[in-house]
Design a protein around this motif. Structure first.
Motif, PDB file in Angstrom:
ATOM      1  N   GLY A 292      44.390  56.582  47.706  1.00 62.74           N
ATOM      2  CA  GLY A 292      43.004  56.588  48.116  1.00 62.74           C
ATOM      3  C   GLY A 292      42.800  57.864  48.955  1.00 62.74           C
ATOM      4  O   GLY A 292      41.367  57.955  49.596  1.00 62.74           O
ATOM      5  N   GLY A 293      43.555  58.772  49.202  1.00 64.04           N
ATOM      6  CA  GLY A 293      42.995  59.855  49.676  1.00 64.04           C
ATOM      7  C   GLY A 293      43.921  60.196  51.286  1.00 64.04           C
ATOM      8  O   GLY A 293      44.922  59.591  51.329  1.00 64.04           O
ATOM      9  N   GLY A 294      43.223  61.076  51.962  1.00 65.21           N
ATOM     10  CA  GLY A 294      44.005  61.732  53.017  1.00 65.21           C
ATOM     11  C   GLY A 294      43.750  63.230  53.136  1.00 65.21           C
ATOM     12  O   GLY A 294      42.677  63.678  53.307  1.00 65.21           O
ATOM     13  N   SER A 295      44.753  64.072  53.057  1.00 66.51           N
ATOM     14  CA  SER A 295      44.748  65.417  53.059  1.00 66.51           C
ATOM     15  C   SER A 295      44.992  66.113  51.795  1.00 66.51           C
ATOM     16  O   SER A 295      46.125  66.074  51.412  1.00 66.51           O
ATOM     17  N   ASP A 296      44.245  66.725  51.233  1.00 68.25           N
ATOM     18  CA  ASP A 296      44.456  67.116  49.811  1.00 68.25           C
ATOM     19  C   ASP A 296      45.417  68.442  49.613  1.00 68.25           C
ATOM     20  O   ASP A 296      46.177  68.443  48.610  1.00 68.25           O
ATOM     21  N   GLY A 297      45.914  68.866  50.772  1.00 65.45           N
ATOM     22  CA  GLY A 297      46.629  70.038  50.717  1.00 65.45           C
ATOM     23  C   GLY A 297      48.179  69.645  50.900  1.00 65.45           C
ATOM     24  O   GLY A 297      49.134  70.464  50.531  1.00 65.45           O
ATOM     25  N   VAL A 298      48.316  68.289  51.073  1.00 64.88           N
ATOM     26  CA  VAL A 298      49.898  67.879  51.458  1.00 64.88           C
ATOM     27  C   VAL A 298      50.473  68.008  50.066  1.00 64.88           C
ATOM     28  O   VAL A 298      51.697  68.394  50.169  1.00 64.88           O
ATOM     29  N   ILE A 299      50.017  67.804  49.060  1.00 67.20           N
ATOM     30  CA  ILE A 299      50.791  67.847  47.852  1.00 67.20           C
ATOM     31  C   ILE A 299      51.116  69.249  47.214  1.00 67.20           C
ATOM     32  O   ILE A 299      51.771  69.519  46.352  1.00 67.20           O
ATOM     33  N   TRP A 300      50.656  70.078  47.859  1.00 66.35           N
ATOM     34  CA  TRP A 300      50.736  71.522  47.225  1.00 66.35           C
ATOM     35  C   TRP A 300      52.376  72.049  47.035  1.00 66.35           C
ATOM     36  O   TRP A 300      52.670  72.554  46.111  1.00 66.35           O
ATOM     37  N   PRO A 301      53.117  71.662  47.881  1.00 68.62           N
ATOM     38  CA  PRO A 301      54.559  72.103  47.525  1.00 68.62           C
ATOM     39  C   PRO A 301      55.319  71.195  46.373  1.00 68.62           C
ATOM     40  O   PRO A 301      55.817  71.912  45.538  1.00 68.62           O
ATOM     41  N   LEU A 302      54.791  70.273  45.928  1.00 63.65           N
ATOM     42  CA  LEU A 302      55.205  69.406  44.995  1.00 63.65           C
ATOM     43  C   LEU A 302      54.521  70.136  43.725  1.00 63.65           C
ATOM     44  O   LEU A 302      54.972  70.171  42.472  1.00 63.65           O
ATOM     45  N   LEU A 303      52.992  70.439  43.865  1.00 60.23           N
ATOM     46  CA  LEU A 303      52.381  71.289  42.465  1.00 60.23           C
ATOM     47  C   LEU A 303      53.089  72.233  42.209  1.00 60.23           C
ATOM     48  O   LEU A 303      53.217  72.758  41.097  1.00 60.23           O
ATOM     49  N   GLU A 304      53.608  73.103  43.181  1.00 57.87           N
ATOM     50  CA  GLU A 304      53.905  74.534  42.993  1.00 57.87           C
ATOM     51  C   GLU A 304      55.370  74.235  42.019  1.00 57.87           C
ATOM     52  O   GLU A 304      55.724  74.957  41.212  1.00 57.87           O
ATOM     53  N   VAL A 305      56.394  73.232  42.581  1.00 54.85           N
ATOM     54  CA  VAL A 305      57.395  72.806  41.812  1.00 54.85           C
ATOM     55  C   VAL A 305      56.975  72.464  40.480  1.00 54.85           C
ATOM     56  O   VAL A 305      57.613  72.849  39.398  1.00 54.85           O
ATOM     57  N   LEU A 306      55.978  71.680  40.093  1.00 57.08           N
ATOM     58  CA  LEU A 306      55.555  71.378  38.810  1.00 57.08           C
ATOM     59  C   LEU A 306      55.081  72.261  37.884  1.00 57.08           C
ATOM     60  O   LEU A 306      55.273  72.254  36.532  1.00 57.08           O
ATOM     61  N   ARG A 307      54.317  73.334  38.469  1.00 56.03           N
ATOM     62  CA  ARG A 307      53.919  74.240  37.785  1.00 56.03           C
ATOM     63  C   ARG A 307      54.799  75.032  37.459  1.00 56.03           C
ATOM     64  O   ARG A 307      54.894  75.619  36.185  1.00 56.03           O
ATOM     65  N   GLY A 308      55.957  75.267  38.148  1.00 56.83           N
ATOM     66  CA  GLY A 308      57.151  75.843  37.510  1.00 56.83           C
ATOM     67  C   GLY A 308      57.991  75.357  36.331  1.00 56.83           C
ATOM     68  O   GLY A 308      58.316  75.930  35.172  1.00 56.83           O
ATOM     69  N   GLU A 309      57.893  74.061  36.530  1.00 55.11           N
ATOM     70  CA  GLU A 309      58.425  72.958  35.172  1.00 55.11           C
ATOM     71  C   GLU A 309      57.244  73.231  34.102  1.00 55.11           C
ATOM     72  O   GLU A 309      58.166  73.542  32.949  1.00 55.11           O
ATOM     73  N   MET A 310      56.278  73.254  34.341  1.00 52.84           N
ATOM     74  CA  MET A 310      55.358  73.652  33.144  1.00 52.84           C
ATOM     75  C   MET A 310      55.534  74.796  32.419  1.00 52.84           C
ATOM     76  O   MET A 310      55.457  75.070  31.283  1.00 52.84           O
ATOM     77  N   ALA A 311      55.589  75.845  33.287  1.00 57.23           N
ATOM     78  CA  ALA A 311      56.202  77.316  32.716  1.00 57.23           C
ATOM     79  C   ALA A 311      57.389  77.393  31.702  1.00 57.23           C
ATOM     80  O   ALA A 311      57.380  78.210  31.086  1.00 57.23           O
ATOM     81  N   GLU A 312      57.968  76.311  32.022  1.00 59.30           N
ATOM     82  CA  GLU A 312      59.471  76.372  31.102  1.00 59.30           C
ATOM     83  C   GLU A 312      59.011  75.433  29.875  1.00 59.30           C
ATOM     84  O   GLU A 312      60.049  75.160  29.348  1.00 59.30           O
ATOM     85  N   GLY A 313      58.026  74.869  29.865  1.00 57.95           N
ATOM     86  CA  GLY A 313      57.580  74.111  28.662  1.00 57.95           C
ATOM     87  C   GLY A 313      57.429  72.517  28.959  1.00 57.95           C
ATOM     88  O   GLY A 313      57.119  71.888  28.069  1.00 57.95           O
ATOM     89  N   CYS A 314      57.403  72.000  30.271  1.00 58.34           N
ATOM     90  CA  CYS A 314      57.559  70.624  30.388  1.00 58.34           C
ATOM     91  C   CYS A 314      55.955  70.243  30.642  1.00 58.34           C
ATOM     92  O   CYS A 314      55.154  71.115  30.934  1.00 58.34           O
ATOM     93  N   GLU A 315      55.734  69.061  29.962  1.00 55.84           N
ATOM     94  CA  GLU A 315      54.230  68.610  30.107  1.00 55.84           C
ATOM     95  C   GLU A 315      54.014  67.855  31.237  1.00 55.84           C
ATOM     96  O   GLU A 315      54.706  66.719  31.735  1.00 55.84           O
ATOM     97  N   LEU A 316      53.091  68.155  32.016  1.00 53.70           N
ATOM     98  CA  LEU A 316      52.501  67.256  33.216  1.00 53.70           C
ATOM     99  C   LEU A 316      51.422  66.266  32.971  1.00 53.70           C
ATOM    100  O   LEU A 316      50.484  66.646  32.365  1.00 53.70           O
ATOM    101  N   VAL A 317      51.531  65.100  32.924  1.00 57.72           N
ATOM    102  CA  VAL A 317      50.381  64.080  32.827  1.00 57.72           C
ATOM    103  C   VAL A 317      50.029  63.406  34.317  1.00 57.72           C
ATOM    104  O   VAL A 317      51.091  62.825  34.829  1.00 57.72           O
ATOM    105  N   GLY A 318      48.930  63.579  34.840  1.00 52.12           N
ATOM    106  CA  GLY A 318      48.496  62.799  35.935  1.00 52.12           C
ATOM    107  C   GLY A 318      48.029  61.531  35.603  1.00 52.12           C
ATOM    108  O   GLY A 318      47.227  61.183  34.627  1.00 52.12           O
ATOM    109  N   LEU A 319      48.289  60.396  36.342  1.00 50.10           N
ATOM    110  CA  LEU A 319      47.828  59.135  35.967  1.00 50.10           C
ATOM    111  C   LEU A 319      46.811  58.814  37.100  1.00 50.10           C
ATOM    112  O   LEU A 319      46.864  58.941  38.380  1.00 50.10           O
ATOM    113  N   ILE A 320      45.679  58.265  36.729  1.00 50.73           N
ATOM    114  CA  ILE A 320      44.556  58.128  37.515  1.00 50.73           C
ATOM    115  C   ILE A 320      43.810  56.636  37.283  1.00 50.73           C
ATOM    116  O   ILE A 320      44.256  56.351  36.094  1.00 50.73           O
TER     117      ILE A 320
END
Length: 573
Positions: A292-320
């Motif tokens: 339900g929220g909080g501070s949107d910037g908290v997740i950025w270290p994780l997003l940077e890791v996941l973006r690197g995985e995507m560059a290697e061909g991994c698919e990212l799916v967000g569940l909402i």
């Protein structure tokens, strides 16, 4: 770990006995007030809170509507009860049409409730709590309340509920649908009379109102008691956690946009990175359905890791889902900005929305609430949000949780994803405005996505996670995208036709000659003949790179961007 059964039962009890009228953490039981004190509180709420401190209180309703409602409230300050006055204040605040701006009812000790609760599944409303004597009707679909279709009841509740989209309206209705005082205030029920629920098949249940305090003494039955197992993705009592679901799929649950004291997000991201490096995962699921929220910037270290995985061909799916709100909503759009897919159900949060809440308290009654302090326009901040304003964020792949799966302890969306390993695609939104960053991305893909080395950010205002980041590096290296003198590029800004022509001509190079099949050599349309970069615009027109039938008085669309990129790399190859 909390089981699905425990969570659903706790949720039902909480909604029925505690979370009345959007109480949140700002709850405060209203005090007895005089008519003059009510007048002061009303004026404070309207003028000081809404008019002076909300970013735009009249964004969804004209000031005249507020004034008319305020005058109506003032006419009965002498005669109405404290509960009615509280509901009047809620109605005035809800007129803002902002899911974050609301009045809190506190413990609501003076309210009376009907002993039932509902859940929404498959677009239908089902009974999830009832008196024990009526437990045979748990899980039955409710089609009418006091002989009015549920849709009409929801429509009647809308003026009292703070919501900026239909998903949040339904969520707020679910929280408050058992409060007898609301039905009476809205003229949907007679004071003290039973509420009649009509079930699919025609059976009717009559439920008498009971005082709020007496709910704890009621013998209630819960639909959740029928759940015999929990899915592997059941919500846990932690801010975030991660684990493999199988050899191909890695699962991350992100429940609140805050740093856990025992494991800050940066450390958690490092743990996730290590596990991903050791495995050979094809898909990563990032679950925001309980967030339900909080501070949107908290997740950025994780997003940077996941973006690197995507560059290697991994698919990212967000569940909402309907509970995805506020900062978690922003994070969901950021997943799309990364090139990831959203799956599940429409979010309770809107793409662009008022937010960054602050609390307030009325001077006499002590009634508390919260209001937004700014407008968060993802339509202009992220390419993924372009063209989508104050509307519920929709998934790219719709996978609604079914009632049958809920009762069987199954996660509908995750099980579908595990059974469908094929590459998924984002919704296209062809008519959305074309941003500068997306057009560079379209040109890059049309050029065959040449290999490029990312050494830092191409431009100072890149975030570092954008799906088109390699394209930006390519365009800068090739002299296609120069950026501004301060090193920025404004990738999320809608592109002009003149700017599109410049990028096209720089990509084409000096040696490109007209293709007779597309050569126009005619006068420029009037809208193109205005503004700067006329040499590039004229050449792009002569080369047939600009769509001939376009309305050049409007911003180019994503579909037109693809058309221009295709014209450049196919007709003039």
């Amino acid at each position: 770990m909390k089981t699905a059964k425990q969570f659903l039962r706790r949720s039902a009890a909480f909604l029925l006995a505690a979370s009345l009228l959007c109480t949140a953490a700002l709850a405060a039981e209203p005090e007895k007030t005089t008519a003059e004190q009510r007048r002061e509180d009303l004026e404070f709420l309207y003028q000081t809170v809404l008019v002076e401190n909300h970013p735009n209180a009249f964004a969804n309703a004209p000031e005249s509507a507020f004034q008319a409602l305020k005058k109506d409230i003032e006419s009965r300050l002498e005669t109405e009860s404290d509960v009615e006055f509280l509901l009047d204040l809620m109605r005035l605040t809800a007129l803002v049409g902002d899911s974050h701006t609301m009045i809190s009812a506190g413990s609501a000790a003076d309210f009376r409730c009907y002993p039932f609760s509902l859940i929404l599944r498959d677009g239908q409303w089902y009974l999830s709590t009832l008196p024990t004597a009526e437990k045979a009707s748990l899980g039955k679909r409710v089609i009418a309340v006091n002989d009015l279709p549920v849709e009409k009841i929801l429509e009647a509740f809308a003026p009292l509920l703070p919501a900026d989209n239909p998903v949040m309206l339904a969520r707020r209705f679910r929280q408050d649908c058992q409060i007898a005082d609301l039905y009476e205030y809205l003229g949907l029920a007679e004071a003290g009379e039973p509420l009649t629920l009509t079930l699919a098949g025609g059976r009717k249940l009559a439920l008498d109102p009971v005082p709020y305090a007496a709910l704890r003494e009621e013998e209630l039955a819960y639909l959740a008691d029928r759940i015999t197992k929990a899915p592997a993705t059941a919500q846990v009592d932690s801010y975030y956690f991660a684990k493999p679901l199988d050899g191909d799929t890695f699962y991350i649950q992100y429940n609140t946009c805050q740093n856990a004291q025992d494991l800050p997000m940066e450390a958690f991201a490092a743990v996730v990175s290590g596990i991903l490096d050791e495995g050979n995962f094809r898909r990563i699921l990032l679950d925001l359905r309980n967030n339900g929220g909080g501070s949107d910037g908290v997740i950025w270290p994780l997003l940077e890791v996941l973006r690197g995985e995507m560059a290697e061909g991994c698919e990212l799916v967000g569940l909402i889902g309907p509970a995805t709100f506020s900062s978690a909503l922003i994070n969901a759009v950021e997943i799309q900005e990364m090139g990831g897919i959203l799956a599940g159900e429409s979010a309770g949060g809107s793409v662009s929305h008022f937010g960054a809440v602050r609390g307030f308290s009325l001077p006499n009654s002590g009634i508390r609430g919260q209001l937004s302090s700014k407008y968060i326009d993802l339509n202009t901040l992220l390419d993924a949000g372009a063209g989508r304003g104050v509307v519920a964020l929709e998934p790219d792949v719709s996978l609604p949780q079914t009632l049958a799966d809920t009762l069987s302890g199954r996660d509908t969306a995750v099980e579908w994803l595990l059974a469908h390993p094929e590459k998924l695609a984002q919704k296209e939104y062809p008519d959305a405005p074309l941003t500068r960053g997306r057009f560079i991305g379209q040109l890059y893909e049309a050029a065959g996505s040449p290999a490029v080395t990312l050494d830092g950010l191409p431009f100072a205002d890149n975030f570092g996670i954008e799906w088109y980041l390699p394209a930006m590096a390519w365009a800068k290296e090739m002299g296609i995208a120069m950026g501004s003198s301060d090193g920025t590029f404004s990738a999320a800004r809608p592109i002009t036709w003149q700017e599109a022509a410049v990028f096209l001509i720089r990509t084409a190079g000096e040696d490109m000659v007209p293709n007779p099949a597309a050569d126009r050599r005619g006068p420029l349309p009037a809208a193109l003949a205005e503004g700067g970069n006329q040499a590039a615009v004229t050449r792009a027109w002569d080369l047939g790179l600009l769509p001939e039938q376009a309305d050049f008085t409007k911003t180019p669309t994503r579909a037109q961007g693809l058309e221009m990129a295709k014209a450049l790399f196919s007709s003039h190859s």
